[in-house]
Design a protein around this motif. Sequence first.
Motif, PDB file in Angstrom:
ATOM      1  N   ILE A   7      18.945   6.228  -2.817  1.00 41.70           N
ATOM      2  CA  ILE A   7      19.204   6.619  -1.373  1.00 41.70           C
ATOM      3  C   ILE A   7      19.134   8.007  -1.867  1.00 41.70           C
ATOM      4  O   ILE A   7      20.417   8.400  -1.748  1.00 41.70           O
ATOM      5  CB  ILE A   7      19.263   5.585  -0.672  1.00 41.70           C
ATOM      6  CG1 ILE A   7      19.496   3.758  -1.097  1.00 41.70           C
ATOM      7  CG2 ILE A   7      19.000   5.690   0.930  1.00 41.70           C
ATOM      8  CD1 ILE A   7      19.851   2.956   0.230  1.00 41.70           C
ATOM      9  N   VAL A   8      18.212   8.715  -1.114  1.00 39.83           N
ATOM     10  CA  VAL A   8      18.480  10.060  -1.077  1.00 39.83           C
ATOM     11  C   VAL A   8      17.635  10.785   0.242  1.00 39.83           C
ATOM     12  O   VAL A   8      16.174  10.405   0.106  1.00 39.83           O
ATOM     13  CB  VAL A   8      17.708  10.178  -2.405  1.00 39.83           C
ATOM     14  CG1 VAL A   8      18.033  12.363  -2.058  1.00 39.83           C
ATOM     15  CG2 VAL A   8      18.596  10.349  -3.779  1.00 39.83           C
ATOM     16  N   SER A   9      18.408  11.137   1.128  1.00 35.02           N
ATOM     17  CA  SER A   9      17.813  12.010   1.512  1.00 35.02           C
ATOM     18  C   SER A   9      17.877  13.385   1.548  1.00 35.02           C
ATOM     19  O   SER A   9      19.286  14.646   1.438  1.00 35.02           O
ATOM     20  CB  SER A   9      18.798  11.694   3.090  1.00 35.02           C
ATOM     21  OG  SER A   9      18.319  12.583   4.479  1.00 35.02           O
ATOM     22  N   ASP A  10      16.456  14.241   1.778  1.00 36.74           N
ATOM     23  CA  ASP A  10      16.711  15.637   1.536  1.00 36.74           C
ATOM     24  C   ASP A  10      17.279  16.433   3.294  1.00 36.74           C
ATOM     25  O   ASP A  10      16.666  18.000   2.955  1.00 36.74           O
ATOM     26  CB  ASP A  10      15.770  16.493   1.239  1.00 36.74           C
ATOM     27  CG  ASP A  10      14.271  14.930   1.734  1.00 36.74           C
ATOM     28  OD1 ASP A  10      13.802  15.321   2.856  1.00 36.74           O
ATOM     29  OD2 ASP A  10      12.988  15.618   1.036  1.00 36.74           O
ATOM     30  N   GLY A  11      17.392  16.178   4.553  1.00 36.67           N
ATOM     31  CA  GLY A  11      17.592  16.115   5.749  1.00 36.67           C
ATOM     32  C   GLY A  11      16.302  16.217   6.250  1.00 36.67           C
ATOM     33  O   GLY A  11      16.152  16.575   7.548  1.00 36.67           O
ATOM     34  N   GLU A  12      15.003  15.570   5.842  1.00 29.99           N
ATOM     35  CA  GLU A  12      13.079  15.579   6.416  1.00 29.99           C
ATOM     36  C   GLU A  12      13.104  14.116   5.879  1.00 29.99           C
ATOM     37  O   GLU A  12      12.212  13.429   6.794  1.00 29.99           O
ATOM     38  CB  GLU A  12      13.036  16.684   5.797  1.00 29.99           C
ATOM     39  CG  GLU A  12      12.925  18.120   6.248  1.00 29.99           C
ATOM     40  CD  GLU A  12      11.791  19.320   5.986  1.00 29.99           C
ATOM     41  OE1 GLU A  12      10.849  18.973   5.382  1.00 29.99           O
ATOM     42  OE2 GLU A  12      11.926  19.967   6.095  1.00 29.99           O
ATOM     43  N   LYS A  13      13.208  13.795   4.770  1.00 27.57           N
ATOM     44  CA  LYS A  13      13.025  12.304   4.566  1.00 27.57           C
ATOM     45  C   LYS A  13      14.071  11.473   4.056  1.00 27.57           C
ATOM     46  O   LYS A  13      14.601  11.917   3.495  1.00 27.57           O
ATOM     47  CB  LYS A  13      11.347  12.488   3.794  1.00 27.57           C
ATOM     48  CG  LYS A  13      10.499  12.692   4.522  1.00 27.57           C
ATOM     49  CD  LYS A  13       9.266  12.629   3.526  1.00 27.57           C
ATOM     50  CE  LYS A  13       8.226  13.254   4.432  1.00 27.57           C
ATOM     51  NZ  LYS A  13       6.390  14.014   3.427  1.00 27.57           N
TER      52      LYS A  13
END
Length: 201
Positions: free
Chosen positions: A77-83
């Motif tokens: 699970i990864v968040s790039d700050g937008e998605k």
Amino acid sequence: MGLGLGLGLGWSQLALAAGAADALRAFVQDAKAGRAGFTQTVHAPNGNRTKVSSGRFEFSRPNRFRFEYQKPYAQTIVSDGEKVWFHDPDLNQVTVRKLGDALGSTPAAILAGQSIERDFDLKDQPDQDGLSWVLATPKSKDGTIQSLRVGFKGRSLSAIEIADSFGQRSVLQFADLQILPSLPAATFHFAVPAGADVSGP
């Protein structure tokens, strides 16, 4: 459980002198990035343990994080700050959600967010199991999470307990937490694997 050398002096003094609620506020304000191992235990409404998983996580404020579940099944699970990207490598499926829809009043909002006072009401709780606890109740009633309890051992974030509207209780326990000045931006970039089935915005 160590906090690493990147811990700011201001937070360490506050966490030692104040209650768990103030320690949590300081953690959100001062811990800009970090990494740890985790074990997640899920309990059914009847109290029976139903699932245990483990892995590593990394975070960088604001709103970037990576959870790498390693056992018993791999999941990222990864968040790039937008998605936020959810990847099941066994099925080679990727689900994408907007950050605001996925973050909400979740543990990730505490670990990687920057507006805890906006999203939660905080209240110190009695010490238990050698930890100082704070109850974080979501101000929004739209999500499935009813409450979070965040536990500190000394000045170190040690555990998060999640109670949801289905009666389940999940406990995240952290090990070898390191607070760092920063992490590379590439840590929070997700590259869709070749041939993956992708759904979402």
